[in-house]
Motif scaffolding. Sequence first.
Motif, PDB file in Angstrom:
ATOM      1  N   ALA A  78       0.826  -1.210   0.000  1.00  0.00           N
ATOM      2  CA  ALA A  78       0.000   0.000   0.000  1.00  0.00           C
ATOM      3  C   ALA A  78       0.859   1.258   0.000  1.00  0.00           C
ATOM      4  CB  ALA A  78      -0.930  -0.012   1.214  1.00  0.00           C
ATOM      5  N   LEU A  79       1.947   1.253   0.764  1.00  0.00           N
ATOM      6  CA  LEU A  79       2.823   2.426   0.814  1.00  0.00           C
ATOM      7  C   LEU A  79       3.506   2.661  -0.532  1.00  0.00           C
ATOM      8  CD1 LEU A  79       4.449   2.045   4.353  1.00  0.00           C
ATOM      9  CD2 LEU A  79       2.624   3.597   3.639  1.00  0.00           C
ATOM     10  N   ILE A  80       3.853   1.600  -1.249  1.00  0.00           N
ATOM     11  CA  ILE A  80       4.459   1.759  -2.578  1.00  0.00           C
ATOM     12  C   ILE A  80       3.462   2.410  -3.537  1.00  0.00           C
ATOM     13  CG2 ILE A  80       5.310   0.490  -4.591  1.00  0.00           C
ATOM     14  CD1 ILE A  80       6.569  -1.516  -2.667  1.00  0.00           C
ATOM     15  N   LEU A  81       2.201   1.956  -3.500  1.00  0.00           N
ATOM     16  CA  LEU A  81       1.183   2.544  -4.366  1.00  0.00           C
ATOM     17  C   LEU A  81       0.931   4.009  -4.014  1.00  0.00           C
ATOM     18  CD1 LEU A  81      -1.426  -0.367  -4.537  1.00  0.00           C
ATOM     19  CD2 LEU A  81       0.168   0.333  -6.322  1.00  0.00           C
ATOM     20  N   ILE A  82       0.923   4.324  -2.730  1.00  0.00           N
ATOM     21  CA  ILE A  82       0.683   5.706  -2.317  1.00  0.00           C
ATOM     22  C   ILE A  82       1.879   6.593  -2.657  1.00  0.00           C
ATOM     23  CG2 ILE A  82       0.301   7.181  -0.306  1.00  0.00           C
ATOM     24  CD1 ILE A  82      -1.298   4.898   0.928  1.00  0.00           C
ATOM     25  N   ALA A  83       3.108   6.062  -2.485  1.00  0.00           N
ATOM     26  CA  ALA A  83       4.302   6.854  -2.780  1.00  0.00           C
ATOM     27  C   ALA A  83       4.404   7.176  -4.269  1.00  0.00           C
ATOM     28  CB  ALA A  83       5.552   6.109  -2.306  1.00  0.00           C
ATOM     29  N   ARG A  84       3.924   6.263  -5.122  1.00  0.00           N
ATOM     30  CA  ARG A  84       3.992   6.478  -6.575  1.00  0.00           C
ATOM     31  C   ARG A  84       2.645   6.938  -7.129  1.00  0.00           C
ATOM     32  NH1 ARG A  84       6.689   1.455  -9.464  1.00  0.00           N
ATOM     33  NH2 ARG A  84       6.807   3.045 -11.097  1.00  0.00           N
ATOM     34  N   GLU A  85       1.872   7.581  -6.277  1.00  0.00           N
ATOM     35  CA  GLU A  85       0.516   7.976  -6.670  1.00  0.00           C
ATOM     36  C   GLU A  85       0.522   8.946  -7.844  1.00  0.00           C
ATOM     37  OE1 GLU A  85      -3.410  10.078  -4.588  1.00  0.00           O
ATOM     38  OE2 GLU A  85      -1.677   9.472  -3.396  1.00  0.00           O
ATOM     39  N   LEU A  91      -3.050   1.802 -16.751  1.00  0.00           N
ATOM     40  CA  LEU A  91      -2.805   0.543 -16.062  1.00  0.00           C
ATOM     41  C   LEU A  91      -3.789  -0.513 -16.550  1.00  0.00           C
ATOM     42  CD1 LEU A  91      -2.487   2.023 -12.463  1.00  0.00           C
ATOM     43  CD2 LEU A  91      -0.634   1.566 -14.057  1.00  0.00           C
ATOM     44  N   GLY A  92      -3.447  -1.759 -16.279  1.00  0.00           N
ATOM     45  CA  GLY A  92      -4.372  -2.848 -16.565  1.00  0.00           C
ATOM     46  C   GLY A  92      -5.559  -2.823 -15.621  1.00  0.00           C
ATOM     47  N   SER A  93      -6.547  -3.656 -15.893  1.00  0.00           N
ATOM     48  CA  SER A  93      -7.770  -3.651 -15.094  1.00  0.00           C
ATOM     49  C   SER A  93      -7.485  -4.013 -13.633  1.00  0.00           C
ATOM     50  CB  SER A  93      -8.785  -4.619 -15.686  1.00  0.00           C
ATOM     51  OG  SER A  93      -8.239  -5.932 -15.768  1.00  0.00           O
ATOM     52  N   PHE A  94      -6.619  -5.027 -13.420  1.00  0.00           N
ATOM     53  CA  PHE A  94      -6.323  -5.437 -12.048  1.00  0.00           C
ATOM     54  C   PHE A  94      -5.518  -4.366 -11.309  1.00  0.00           C
ATOM     55  CE2 PHE A  94      -3.404  -7.516  -9.023  1.00  0.00           C
ATOM     56  CZ  PHE A  94      -4.337  -8.076  -8.161  1.00  0.00           C
ATOM     57  N   MET A  95      -4.481  -3.838 -11.972  1.00  0.00           N
ATOM     58  CA  MET A  95      -3.660  -2.818 -11.327  1.00  0.00           C
ATOM     59  C   MET A  95      -4.441  -1.533 -11.116  1.00  0.00           C
ATOM     60  SD  MET A  95      -0.721  -3.630 -10.272  1.00  0.00           S
ATOM     61  CE  MET A  95      -0.161  -1.956 -10.002  1.00  0.00           C
ATOM     62  N   GLU A  96      -5.334  -1.214 -12.031  1.00  0.00           N
ATOM     63  CA  GLU A  96      -6.148  -0.016 -11.857  1.00  0.00           C
ATOM     64  C   GLU A  96      -7.067  -0.154 -10.647  1.00  0.00           C
ATOM     65  OE1 GLU A  96      -9.209   2.800 -14.489  1.00  0.00           O
ATOM     66  OE2 GLU A  96      -8.316   0.979 -15.348  1.00  0.00           O
ATOM     67  N   MET A  97      -7.647  -1.346 -10.465  1.00  0.00           N
ATOM     68  CA  MET A  97      -8.487  -1.594  -9.295  1.00  0.00           C
ATOM     69  C   MET A  97      -7.649  -1.535  -8.016  1.00  0.00           C
ATOM     70  SD  MET A  97     -10.795  -4.958  -8.428  1.00  0.00           S
ATOM     71  CE  MET A  97      -9.318  -5.969  -8.396  1.00  0.00           C
ATOM     72  N   LEU A  98      -6.454  -2.105  -8.058  1.00  0.00           N
ATOM     73  CA  LEU A  98      -5.588  -2.109  -6.881  1.00  0.00           C
ATOM     74  C   LEU A  98      -5.140  -0.696  -6.535  1.00  0.00           C
ATOM     75  CD1 LEU A  98      -4.458  -4.354  -5.025  1.00  0.00           C
ATOM     76  CD2 LEU A  98      -2.357  -4.270  -6.354  1.00  0.00           C
ATOM     77  N   PHE A  99      -4.805   0.085  -7.573  1.00  0.00           N
ATOM     78  CA  PHE A  99      -4.362   1.457  -7.327  1.00  0.00           C
ATOM     79  C   PHE A  99      -5.513   2.317  -6.805  1.00  0.00           C
ATOM     80  CE2 PHE A  99      -3.832   5.812  -9.020  1.00  0.00           C
ATOM     81  CZ  PHE A  99      -2.721   6.180  -8.285  1.00  0.00           C
ATOM     82  N   GLY A 100      -6.721   2.107  -7.342  1.00  0.00           N
ATOM     83  CA  GLY A 100      -7.860   2.875  -6.854  1.00  0.00           C
ATOM     84  C   GLY A 100      -8.185   2.597  -5.398  1.00  0.00           C
ATOM     85  N   GLY A 101      -7.909   1.367  -4.944  1.00  0.00           N
ATOM     86  CA  GLY A 101      -8.177   1.012  -3.552  1.00  0.00           C
ATOM     87  C   GLY A 101      -6.952   1.031  -2.673  1.00  0.00           C
ATOM     88  N   ARG A 102      -5.996   1.887  -2.992  1.00  0.00           N
ATOM     89  CA  ARG A 102      -4.733   1.910  -2.226  1.00  0.00           C
ATOM     90  C   ARG A 102      -4.955   2.322  -0.778  1.00  0.00           C
ATOM     91  NH1 ARG A 102      -5.393   5.839  -5.778  1.00  0.00           N
ATOM     92  NH2 ARG A 102      -5.105   8.027  -5.246  1.00  0.00           N
ATOM     93  N   TYR A 103      -5.895   3.242  -0.526  1.00  0.00           N
ATOM     94  CA  TYR A 103      -6.149   3.661   0.852  1.00  0.00           C
ATOM     95  C   TYR A 103      -6.983   2.617   1.594  1.00  0.00           C
ATOM     96  CZ  TYR A 103      -4.251   8.175  -0.460  1.00  0.00           C
ATOM     97  OH  TYR A 103      -3.405   9.170  -0.887  1.00  0.00           O
ATOM     98  N   VAL A 104      -7.810   1.884   0.867  1.00  0.00           N
ATOM     99  CA  VAL A 104      -8.493   0.748   1.493  1.00  0.00           C
ATOM    100  C   VAL A 104      -7.468  -0.293   1.917  1.00  0.00           C
ATOM    101  CG1 VAL A 104     -10.213  -1.057   1.144  1.00  0.00           C
ATOM    102  CG2 VAL A 104     -10.525   1.174   0.074  1.00  0.00           C
TER     103      VAL A 104
END
Length: 823
Positions: free
Chosen positions: A446-453, A461-474
């Motif tokens: 989660a911190l990696i996704l937030i740091a590279r926000e 991004l792909g569908s899976f990565m886009e979903m994962l990135f959108g839910g980074r704070y979750v």
Amino acid sequence: MFLDKMEKFLDNLTPMDLMRSEKMTFVQLIIPAESAHRAISYLGELGLLQFRDLNADKSPFQRTFVNQVKRCAEMSRKLRFFKDQINKAGIMSSSHTALQPEIDLEDLEIQLAEHEHELIEMNSNSDKLRQSYNELLEFKIVLQKACGFLVSSHGRAIPDERELQENVYSNDFVETTSLLEQEIRPGPSNPSGLRFISGIICKSKLLRFERMLFRATRGNMLFNQAPADDQIMDPVSAEMIEKTVFVVFFSGEQARTKILKICEAFGANCYPVPEDISKQRQITREVSSRLTDLEATLDAGLRHRNKALASVGEHLSDWMNMVRREKAVYDTLNMLNFDVTKKCLVGEGWCPIFAKTQIQEALQRATFDSSSQVGIICHPMDAVESPPTYFRTNSFTSPYQEIVDAYGVARYQEANPAVYTTIVFPFLFAVMFGDWGHGICLLLGALILIARESKLSTQKLGSFMEMLFGGRYVLLLMSLFSIYCGLIYNEFFSVPFHIFGESAYRCRDNTCRDAHTIGLVKVRDPYPFGVDPKWRGSRSELAFLNSMKMKMSILLGVVHMNLGIILSYFNARFFGNSLDIRYQFVPQMIFLNSLFGYLSLLIVVKWCTGSQADLYHVMIYMFLSPTDNLGDNELFWGQRPLQIVLLLLALIAAPWMLFPKPFILKKIHTERFQGRSYGILNTSEMDLEEPDSARQHHHEEFNFSEVFVHQMIHAIEFILGSVSNTASYLRLWALSLAHSELSTVFYEKVLLLAWGYDNLIIRLLGLAVFAFATAFILLMMETLSAFLHALRLHWVEFQNKFYHGDGYKFKPFSFAALTDDDE
């Protein structure tokens, strides 16, 4: 009195922004024709007004601005063509667009038409040149390979063949007519009547081609083949294709006709190869010379085409954005009514109340910029339909709101579950995923996704990565709560640690210093936080953890369901529905807490007192024989009469939910329309004088049996759901136990087992298997499983107590939304 005091206290509380959707208002716009385009553009930049389609009964071709929409669609087609050509050419578009003065839509349309005509002409010329180049290249390859077969068949000398091969690459240009336009004909007749046809074919078709020739000539032919040294580019797919040169020797005119037809059917290209060596040399020099000229011409044309595409690519993004906006503006204008006599457009739509000032300012600016003599009128109106639902969210609250909206969009102004989902959802996930080692792994992700926000938000991004990135704070909150629950369970990849001090248990003597099942006595106060590490590996570990997690799940479930019922009170109070408060909220609270609230009380009392009472026995015989003596299962004084009272309250609450509300509704409805059902005059005069005539239609629609059946279904659903929903929260215990046991199996049966061998390869293999199982099973599959189960607890067990979810989203006309929806 108590309810009145509570309502006064709640009225003084500060309202929450996300608790209820924004207040909406229905407005009407009267826009002069000369400022309509600019006004809609400014409203699109603002993005706070949802237009209503006033021409829904008209087809797209019957609307006012259909021609402008067609022009924009045609320009969009041309821009997509340019984009495809740029991508196909492999030209990288610059990150910053070149500065360009403001361009009008008509000028842009002319420019696009010129660029398209120029590009199509260049593509056509390039295709013709490429086709000629491929034919000459194939002819050259056929000459190289087929001449060898001819020389060997006529017994020619080997030095002559070498001389031919050396002259193939000669660059002497010979002025002759095009050899490819010559008719394909066999070589000179020879005494034996043997003829031949030479050509080239795709390697993938060679076997079927040879088999067909053999069958057509009945074996009366000689087939020679040789692979081509160079690959040929397909002009359509731009892929390199392997081809094979063939020479077919045959006899007779009939065989020649069959062979040529088969060559045509298989897409084989036939080329005339003379038998005379001198003619072969002459043709080879001519072909080589023309290939050199064509290569230079193709390179020059490719450079010119790439230069033209690069100049288009500098402005392509701006042009696409401009055309996309223009098309959206005209699509919106087509939703407005056009008043020909007054030369104005009339539009209607929804907007938040807080945005009225901004909308007024944008309309005033549009009037001033368009130099219109008449201003734009914007005034509120009454609407029949329910307003849309709009929540102002940010990057943190948006994914939680999406989780709720996936179940159903909130009804206008009803309580929003996303306020509580923000914390409760990741906490319930963590109860099932409690391991602070695994939680740290999720936290790092989660911190990696937030740091590279900032970087990831601009990438596709792909569908899976886009979903994962959108839910980074979750994911962030899920990992933090997982660490917290893991510390409570005292599990780090299933290994306990003495983090908060020494264990409360110790061996009785030295003979049991290595034991985990016998000889342990309590020597100090309980472990200060979480589960005592001595429970791990003990004989009663599973029974202890099962009992603790199961009871904890029931407590969390009862609290969660009570929160949902309390929110139903706030909904009823907000909408002024006192019947729902008295005949739904109150009996539901009584019923749920008389049974499962009492069970939660027994669990807490048992934990605090250390009693050995059997709670299963207490709850079962509370219904079977409530007056019997509890004996050893009595946890506190007065438990038996309390159980009788609670059982009576639960029995009273069931009919309380079912009967009063339908009959009270019928009484209210009858009193409201009393005396109006007799002799109603069906004249237009009476209809004008009766202001409440619209209510007569509502009176006719009231159906007591339908209301009663609906209330009965609601009451039965709640009563049965109280049992099933409470049992459903036991999934918190089940998944937590499954996660812990899986982690233990991987640690003990994989890592420790491999580490027991004195072999480096086995240890590394065991470590790799452990890492793979942890990453893909515990961190991916178990995470998804716990996520889905937490989702079900929110959607079904929590939201069904108060949430209708039958609203619709506020979708304003916004240019930003157009950019987000772009491919």
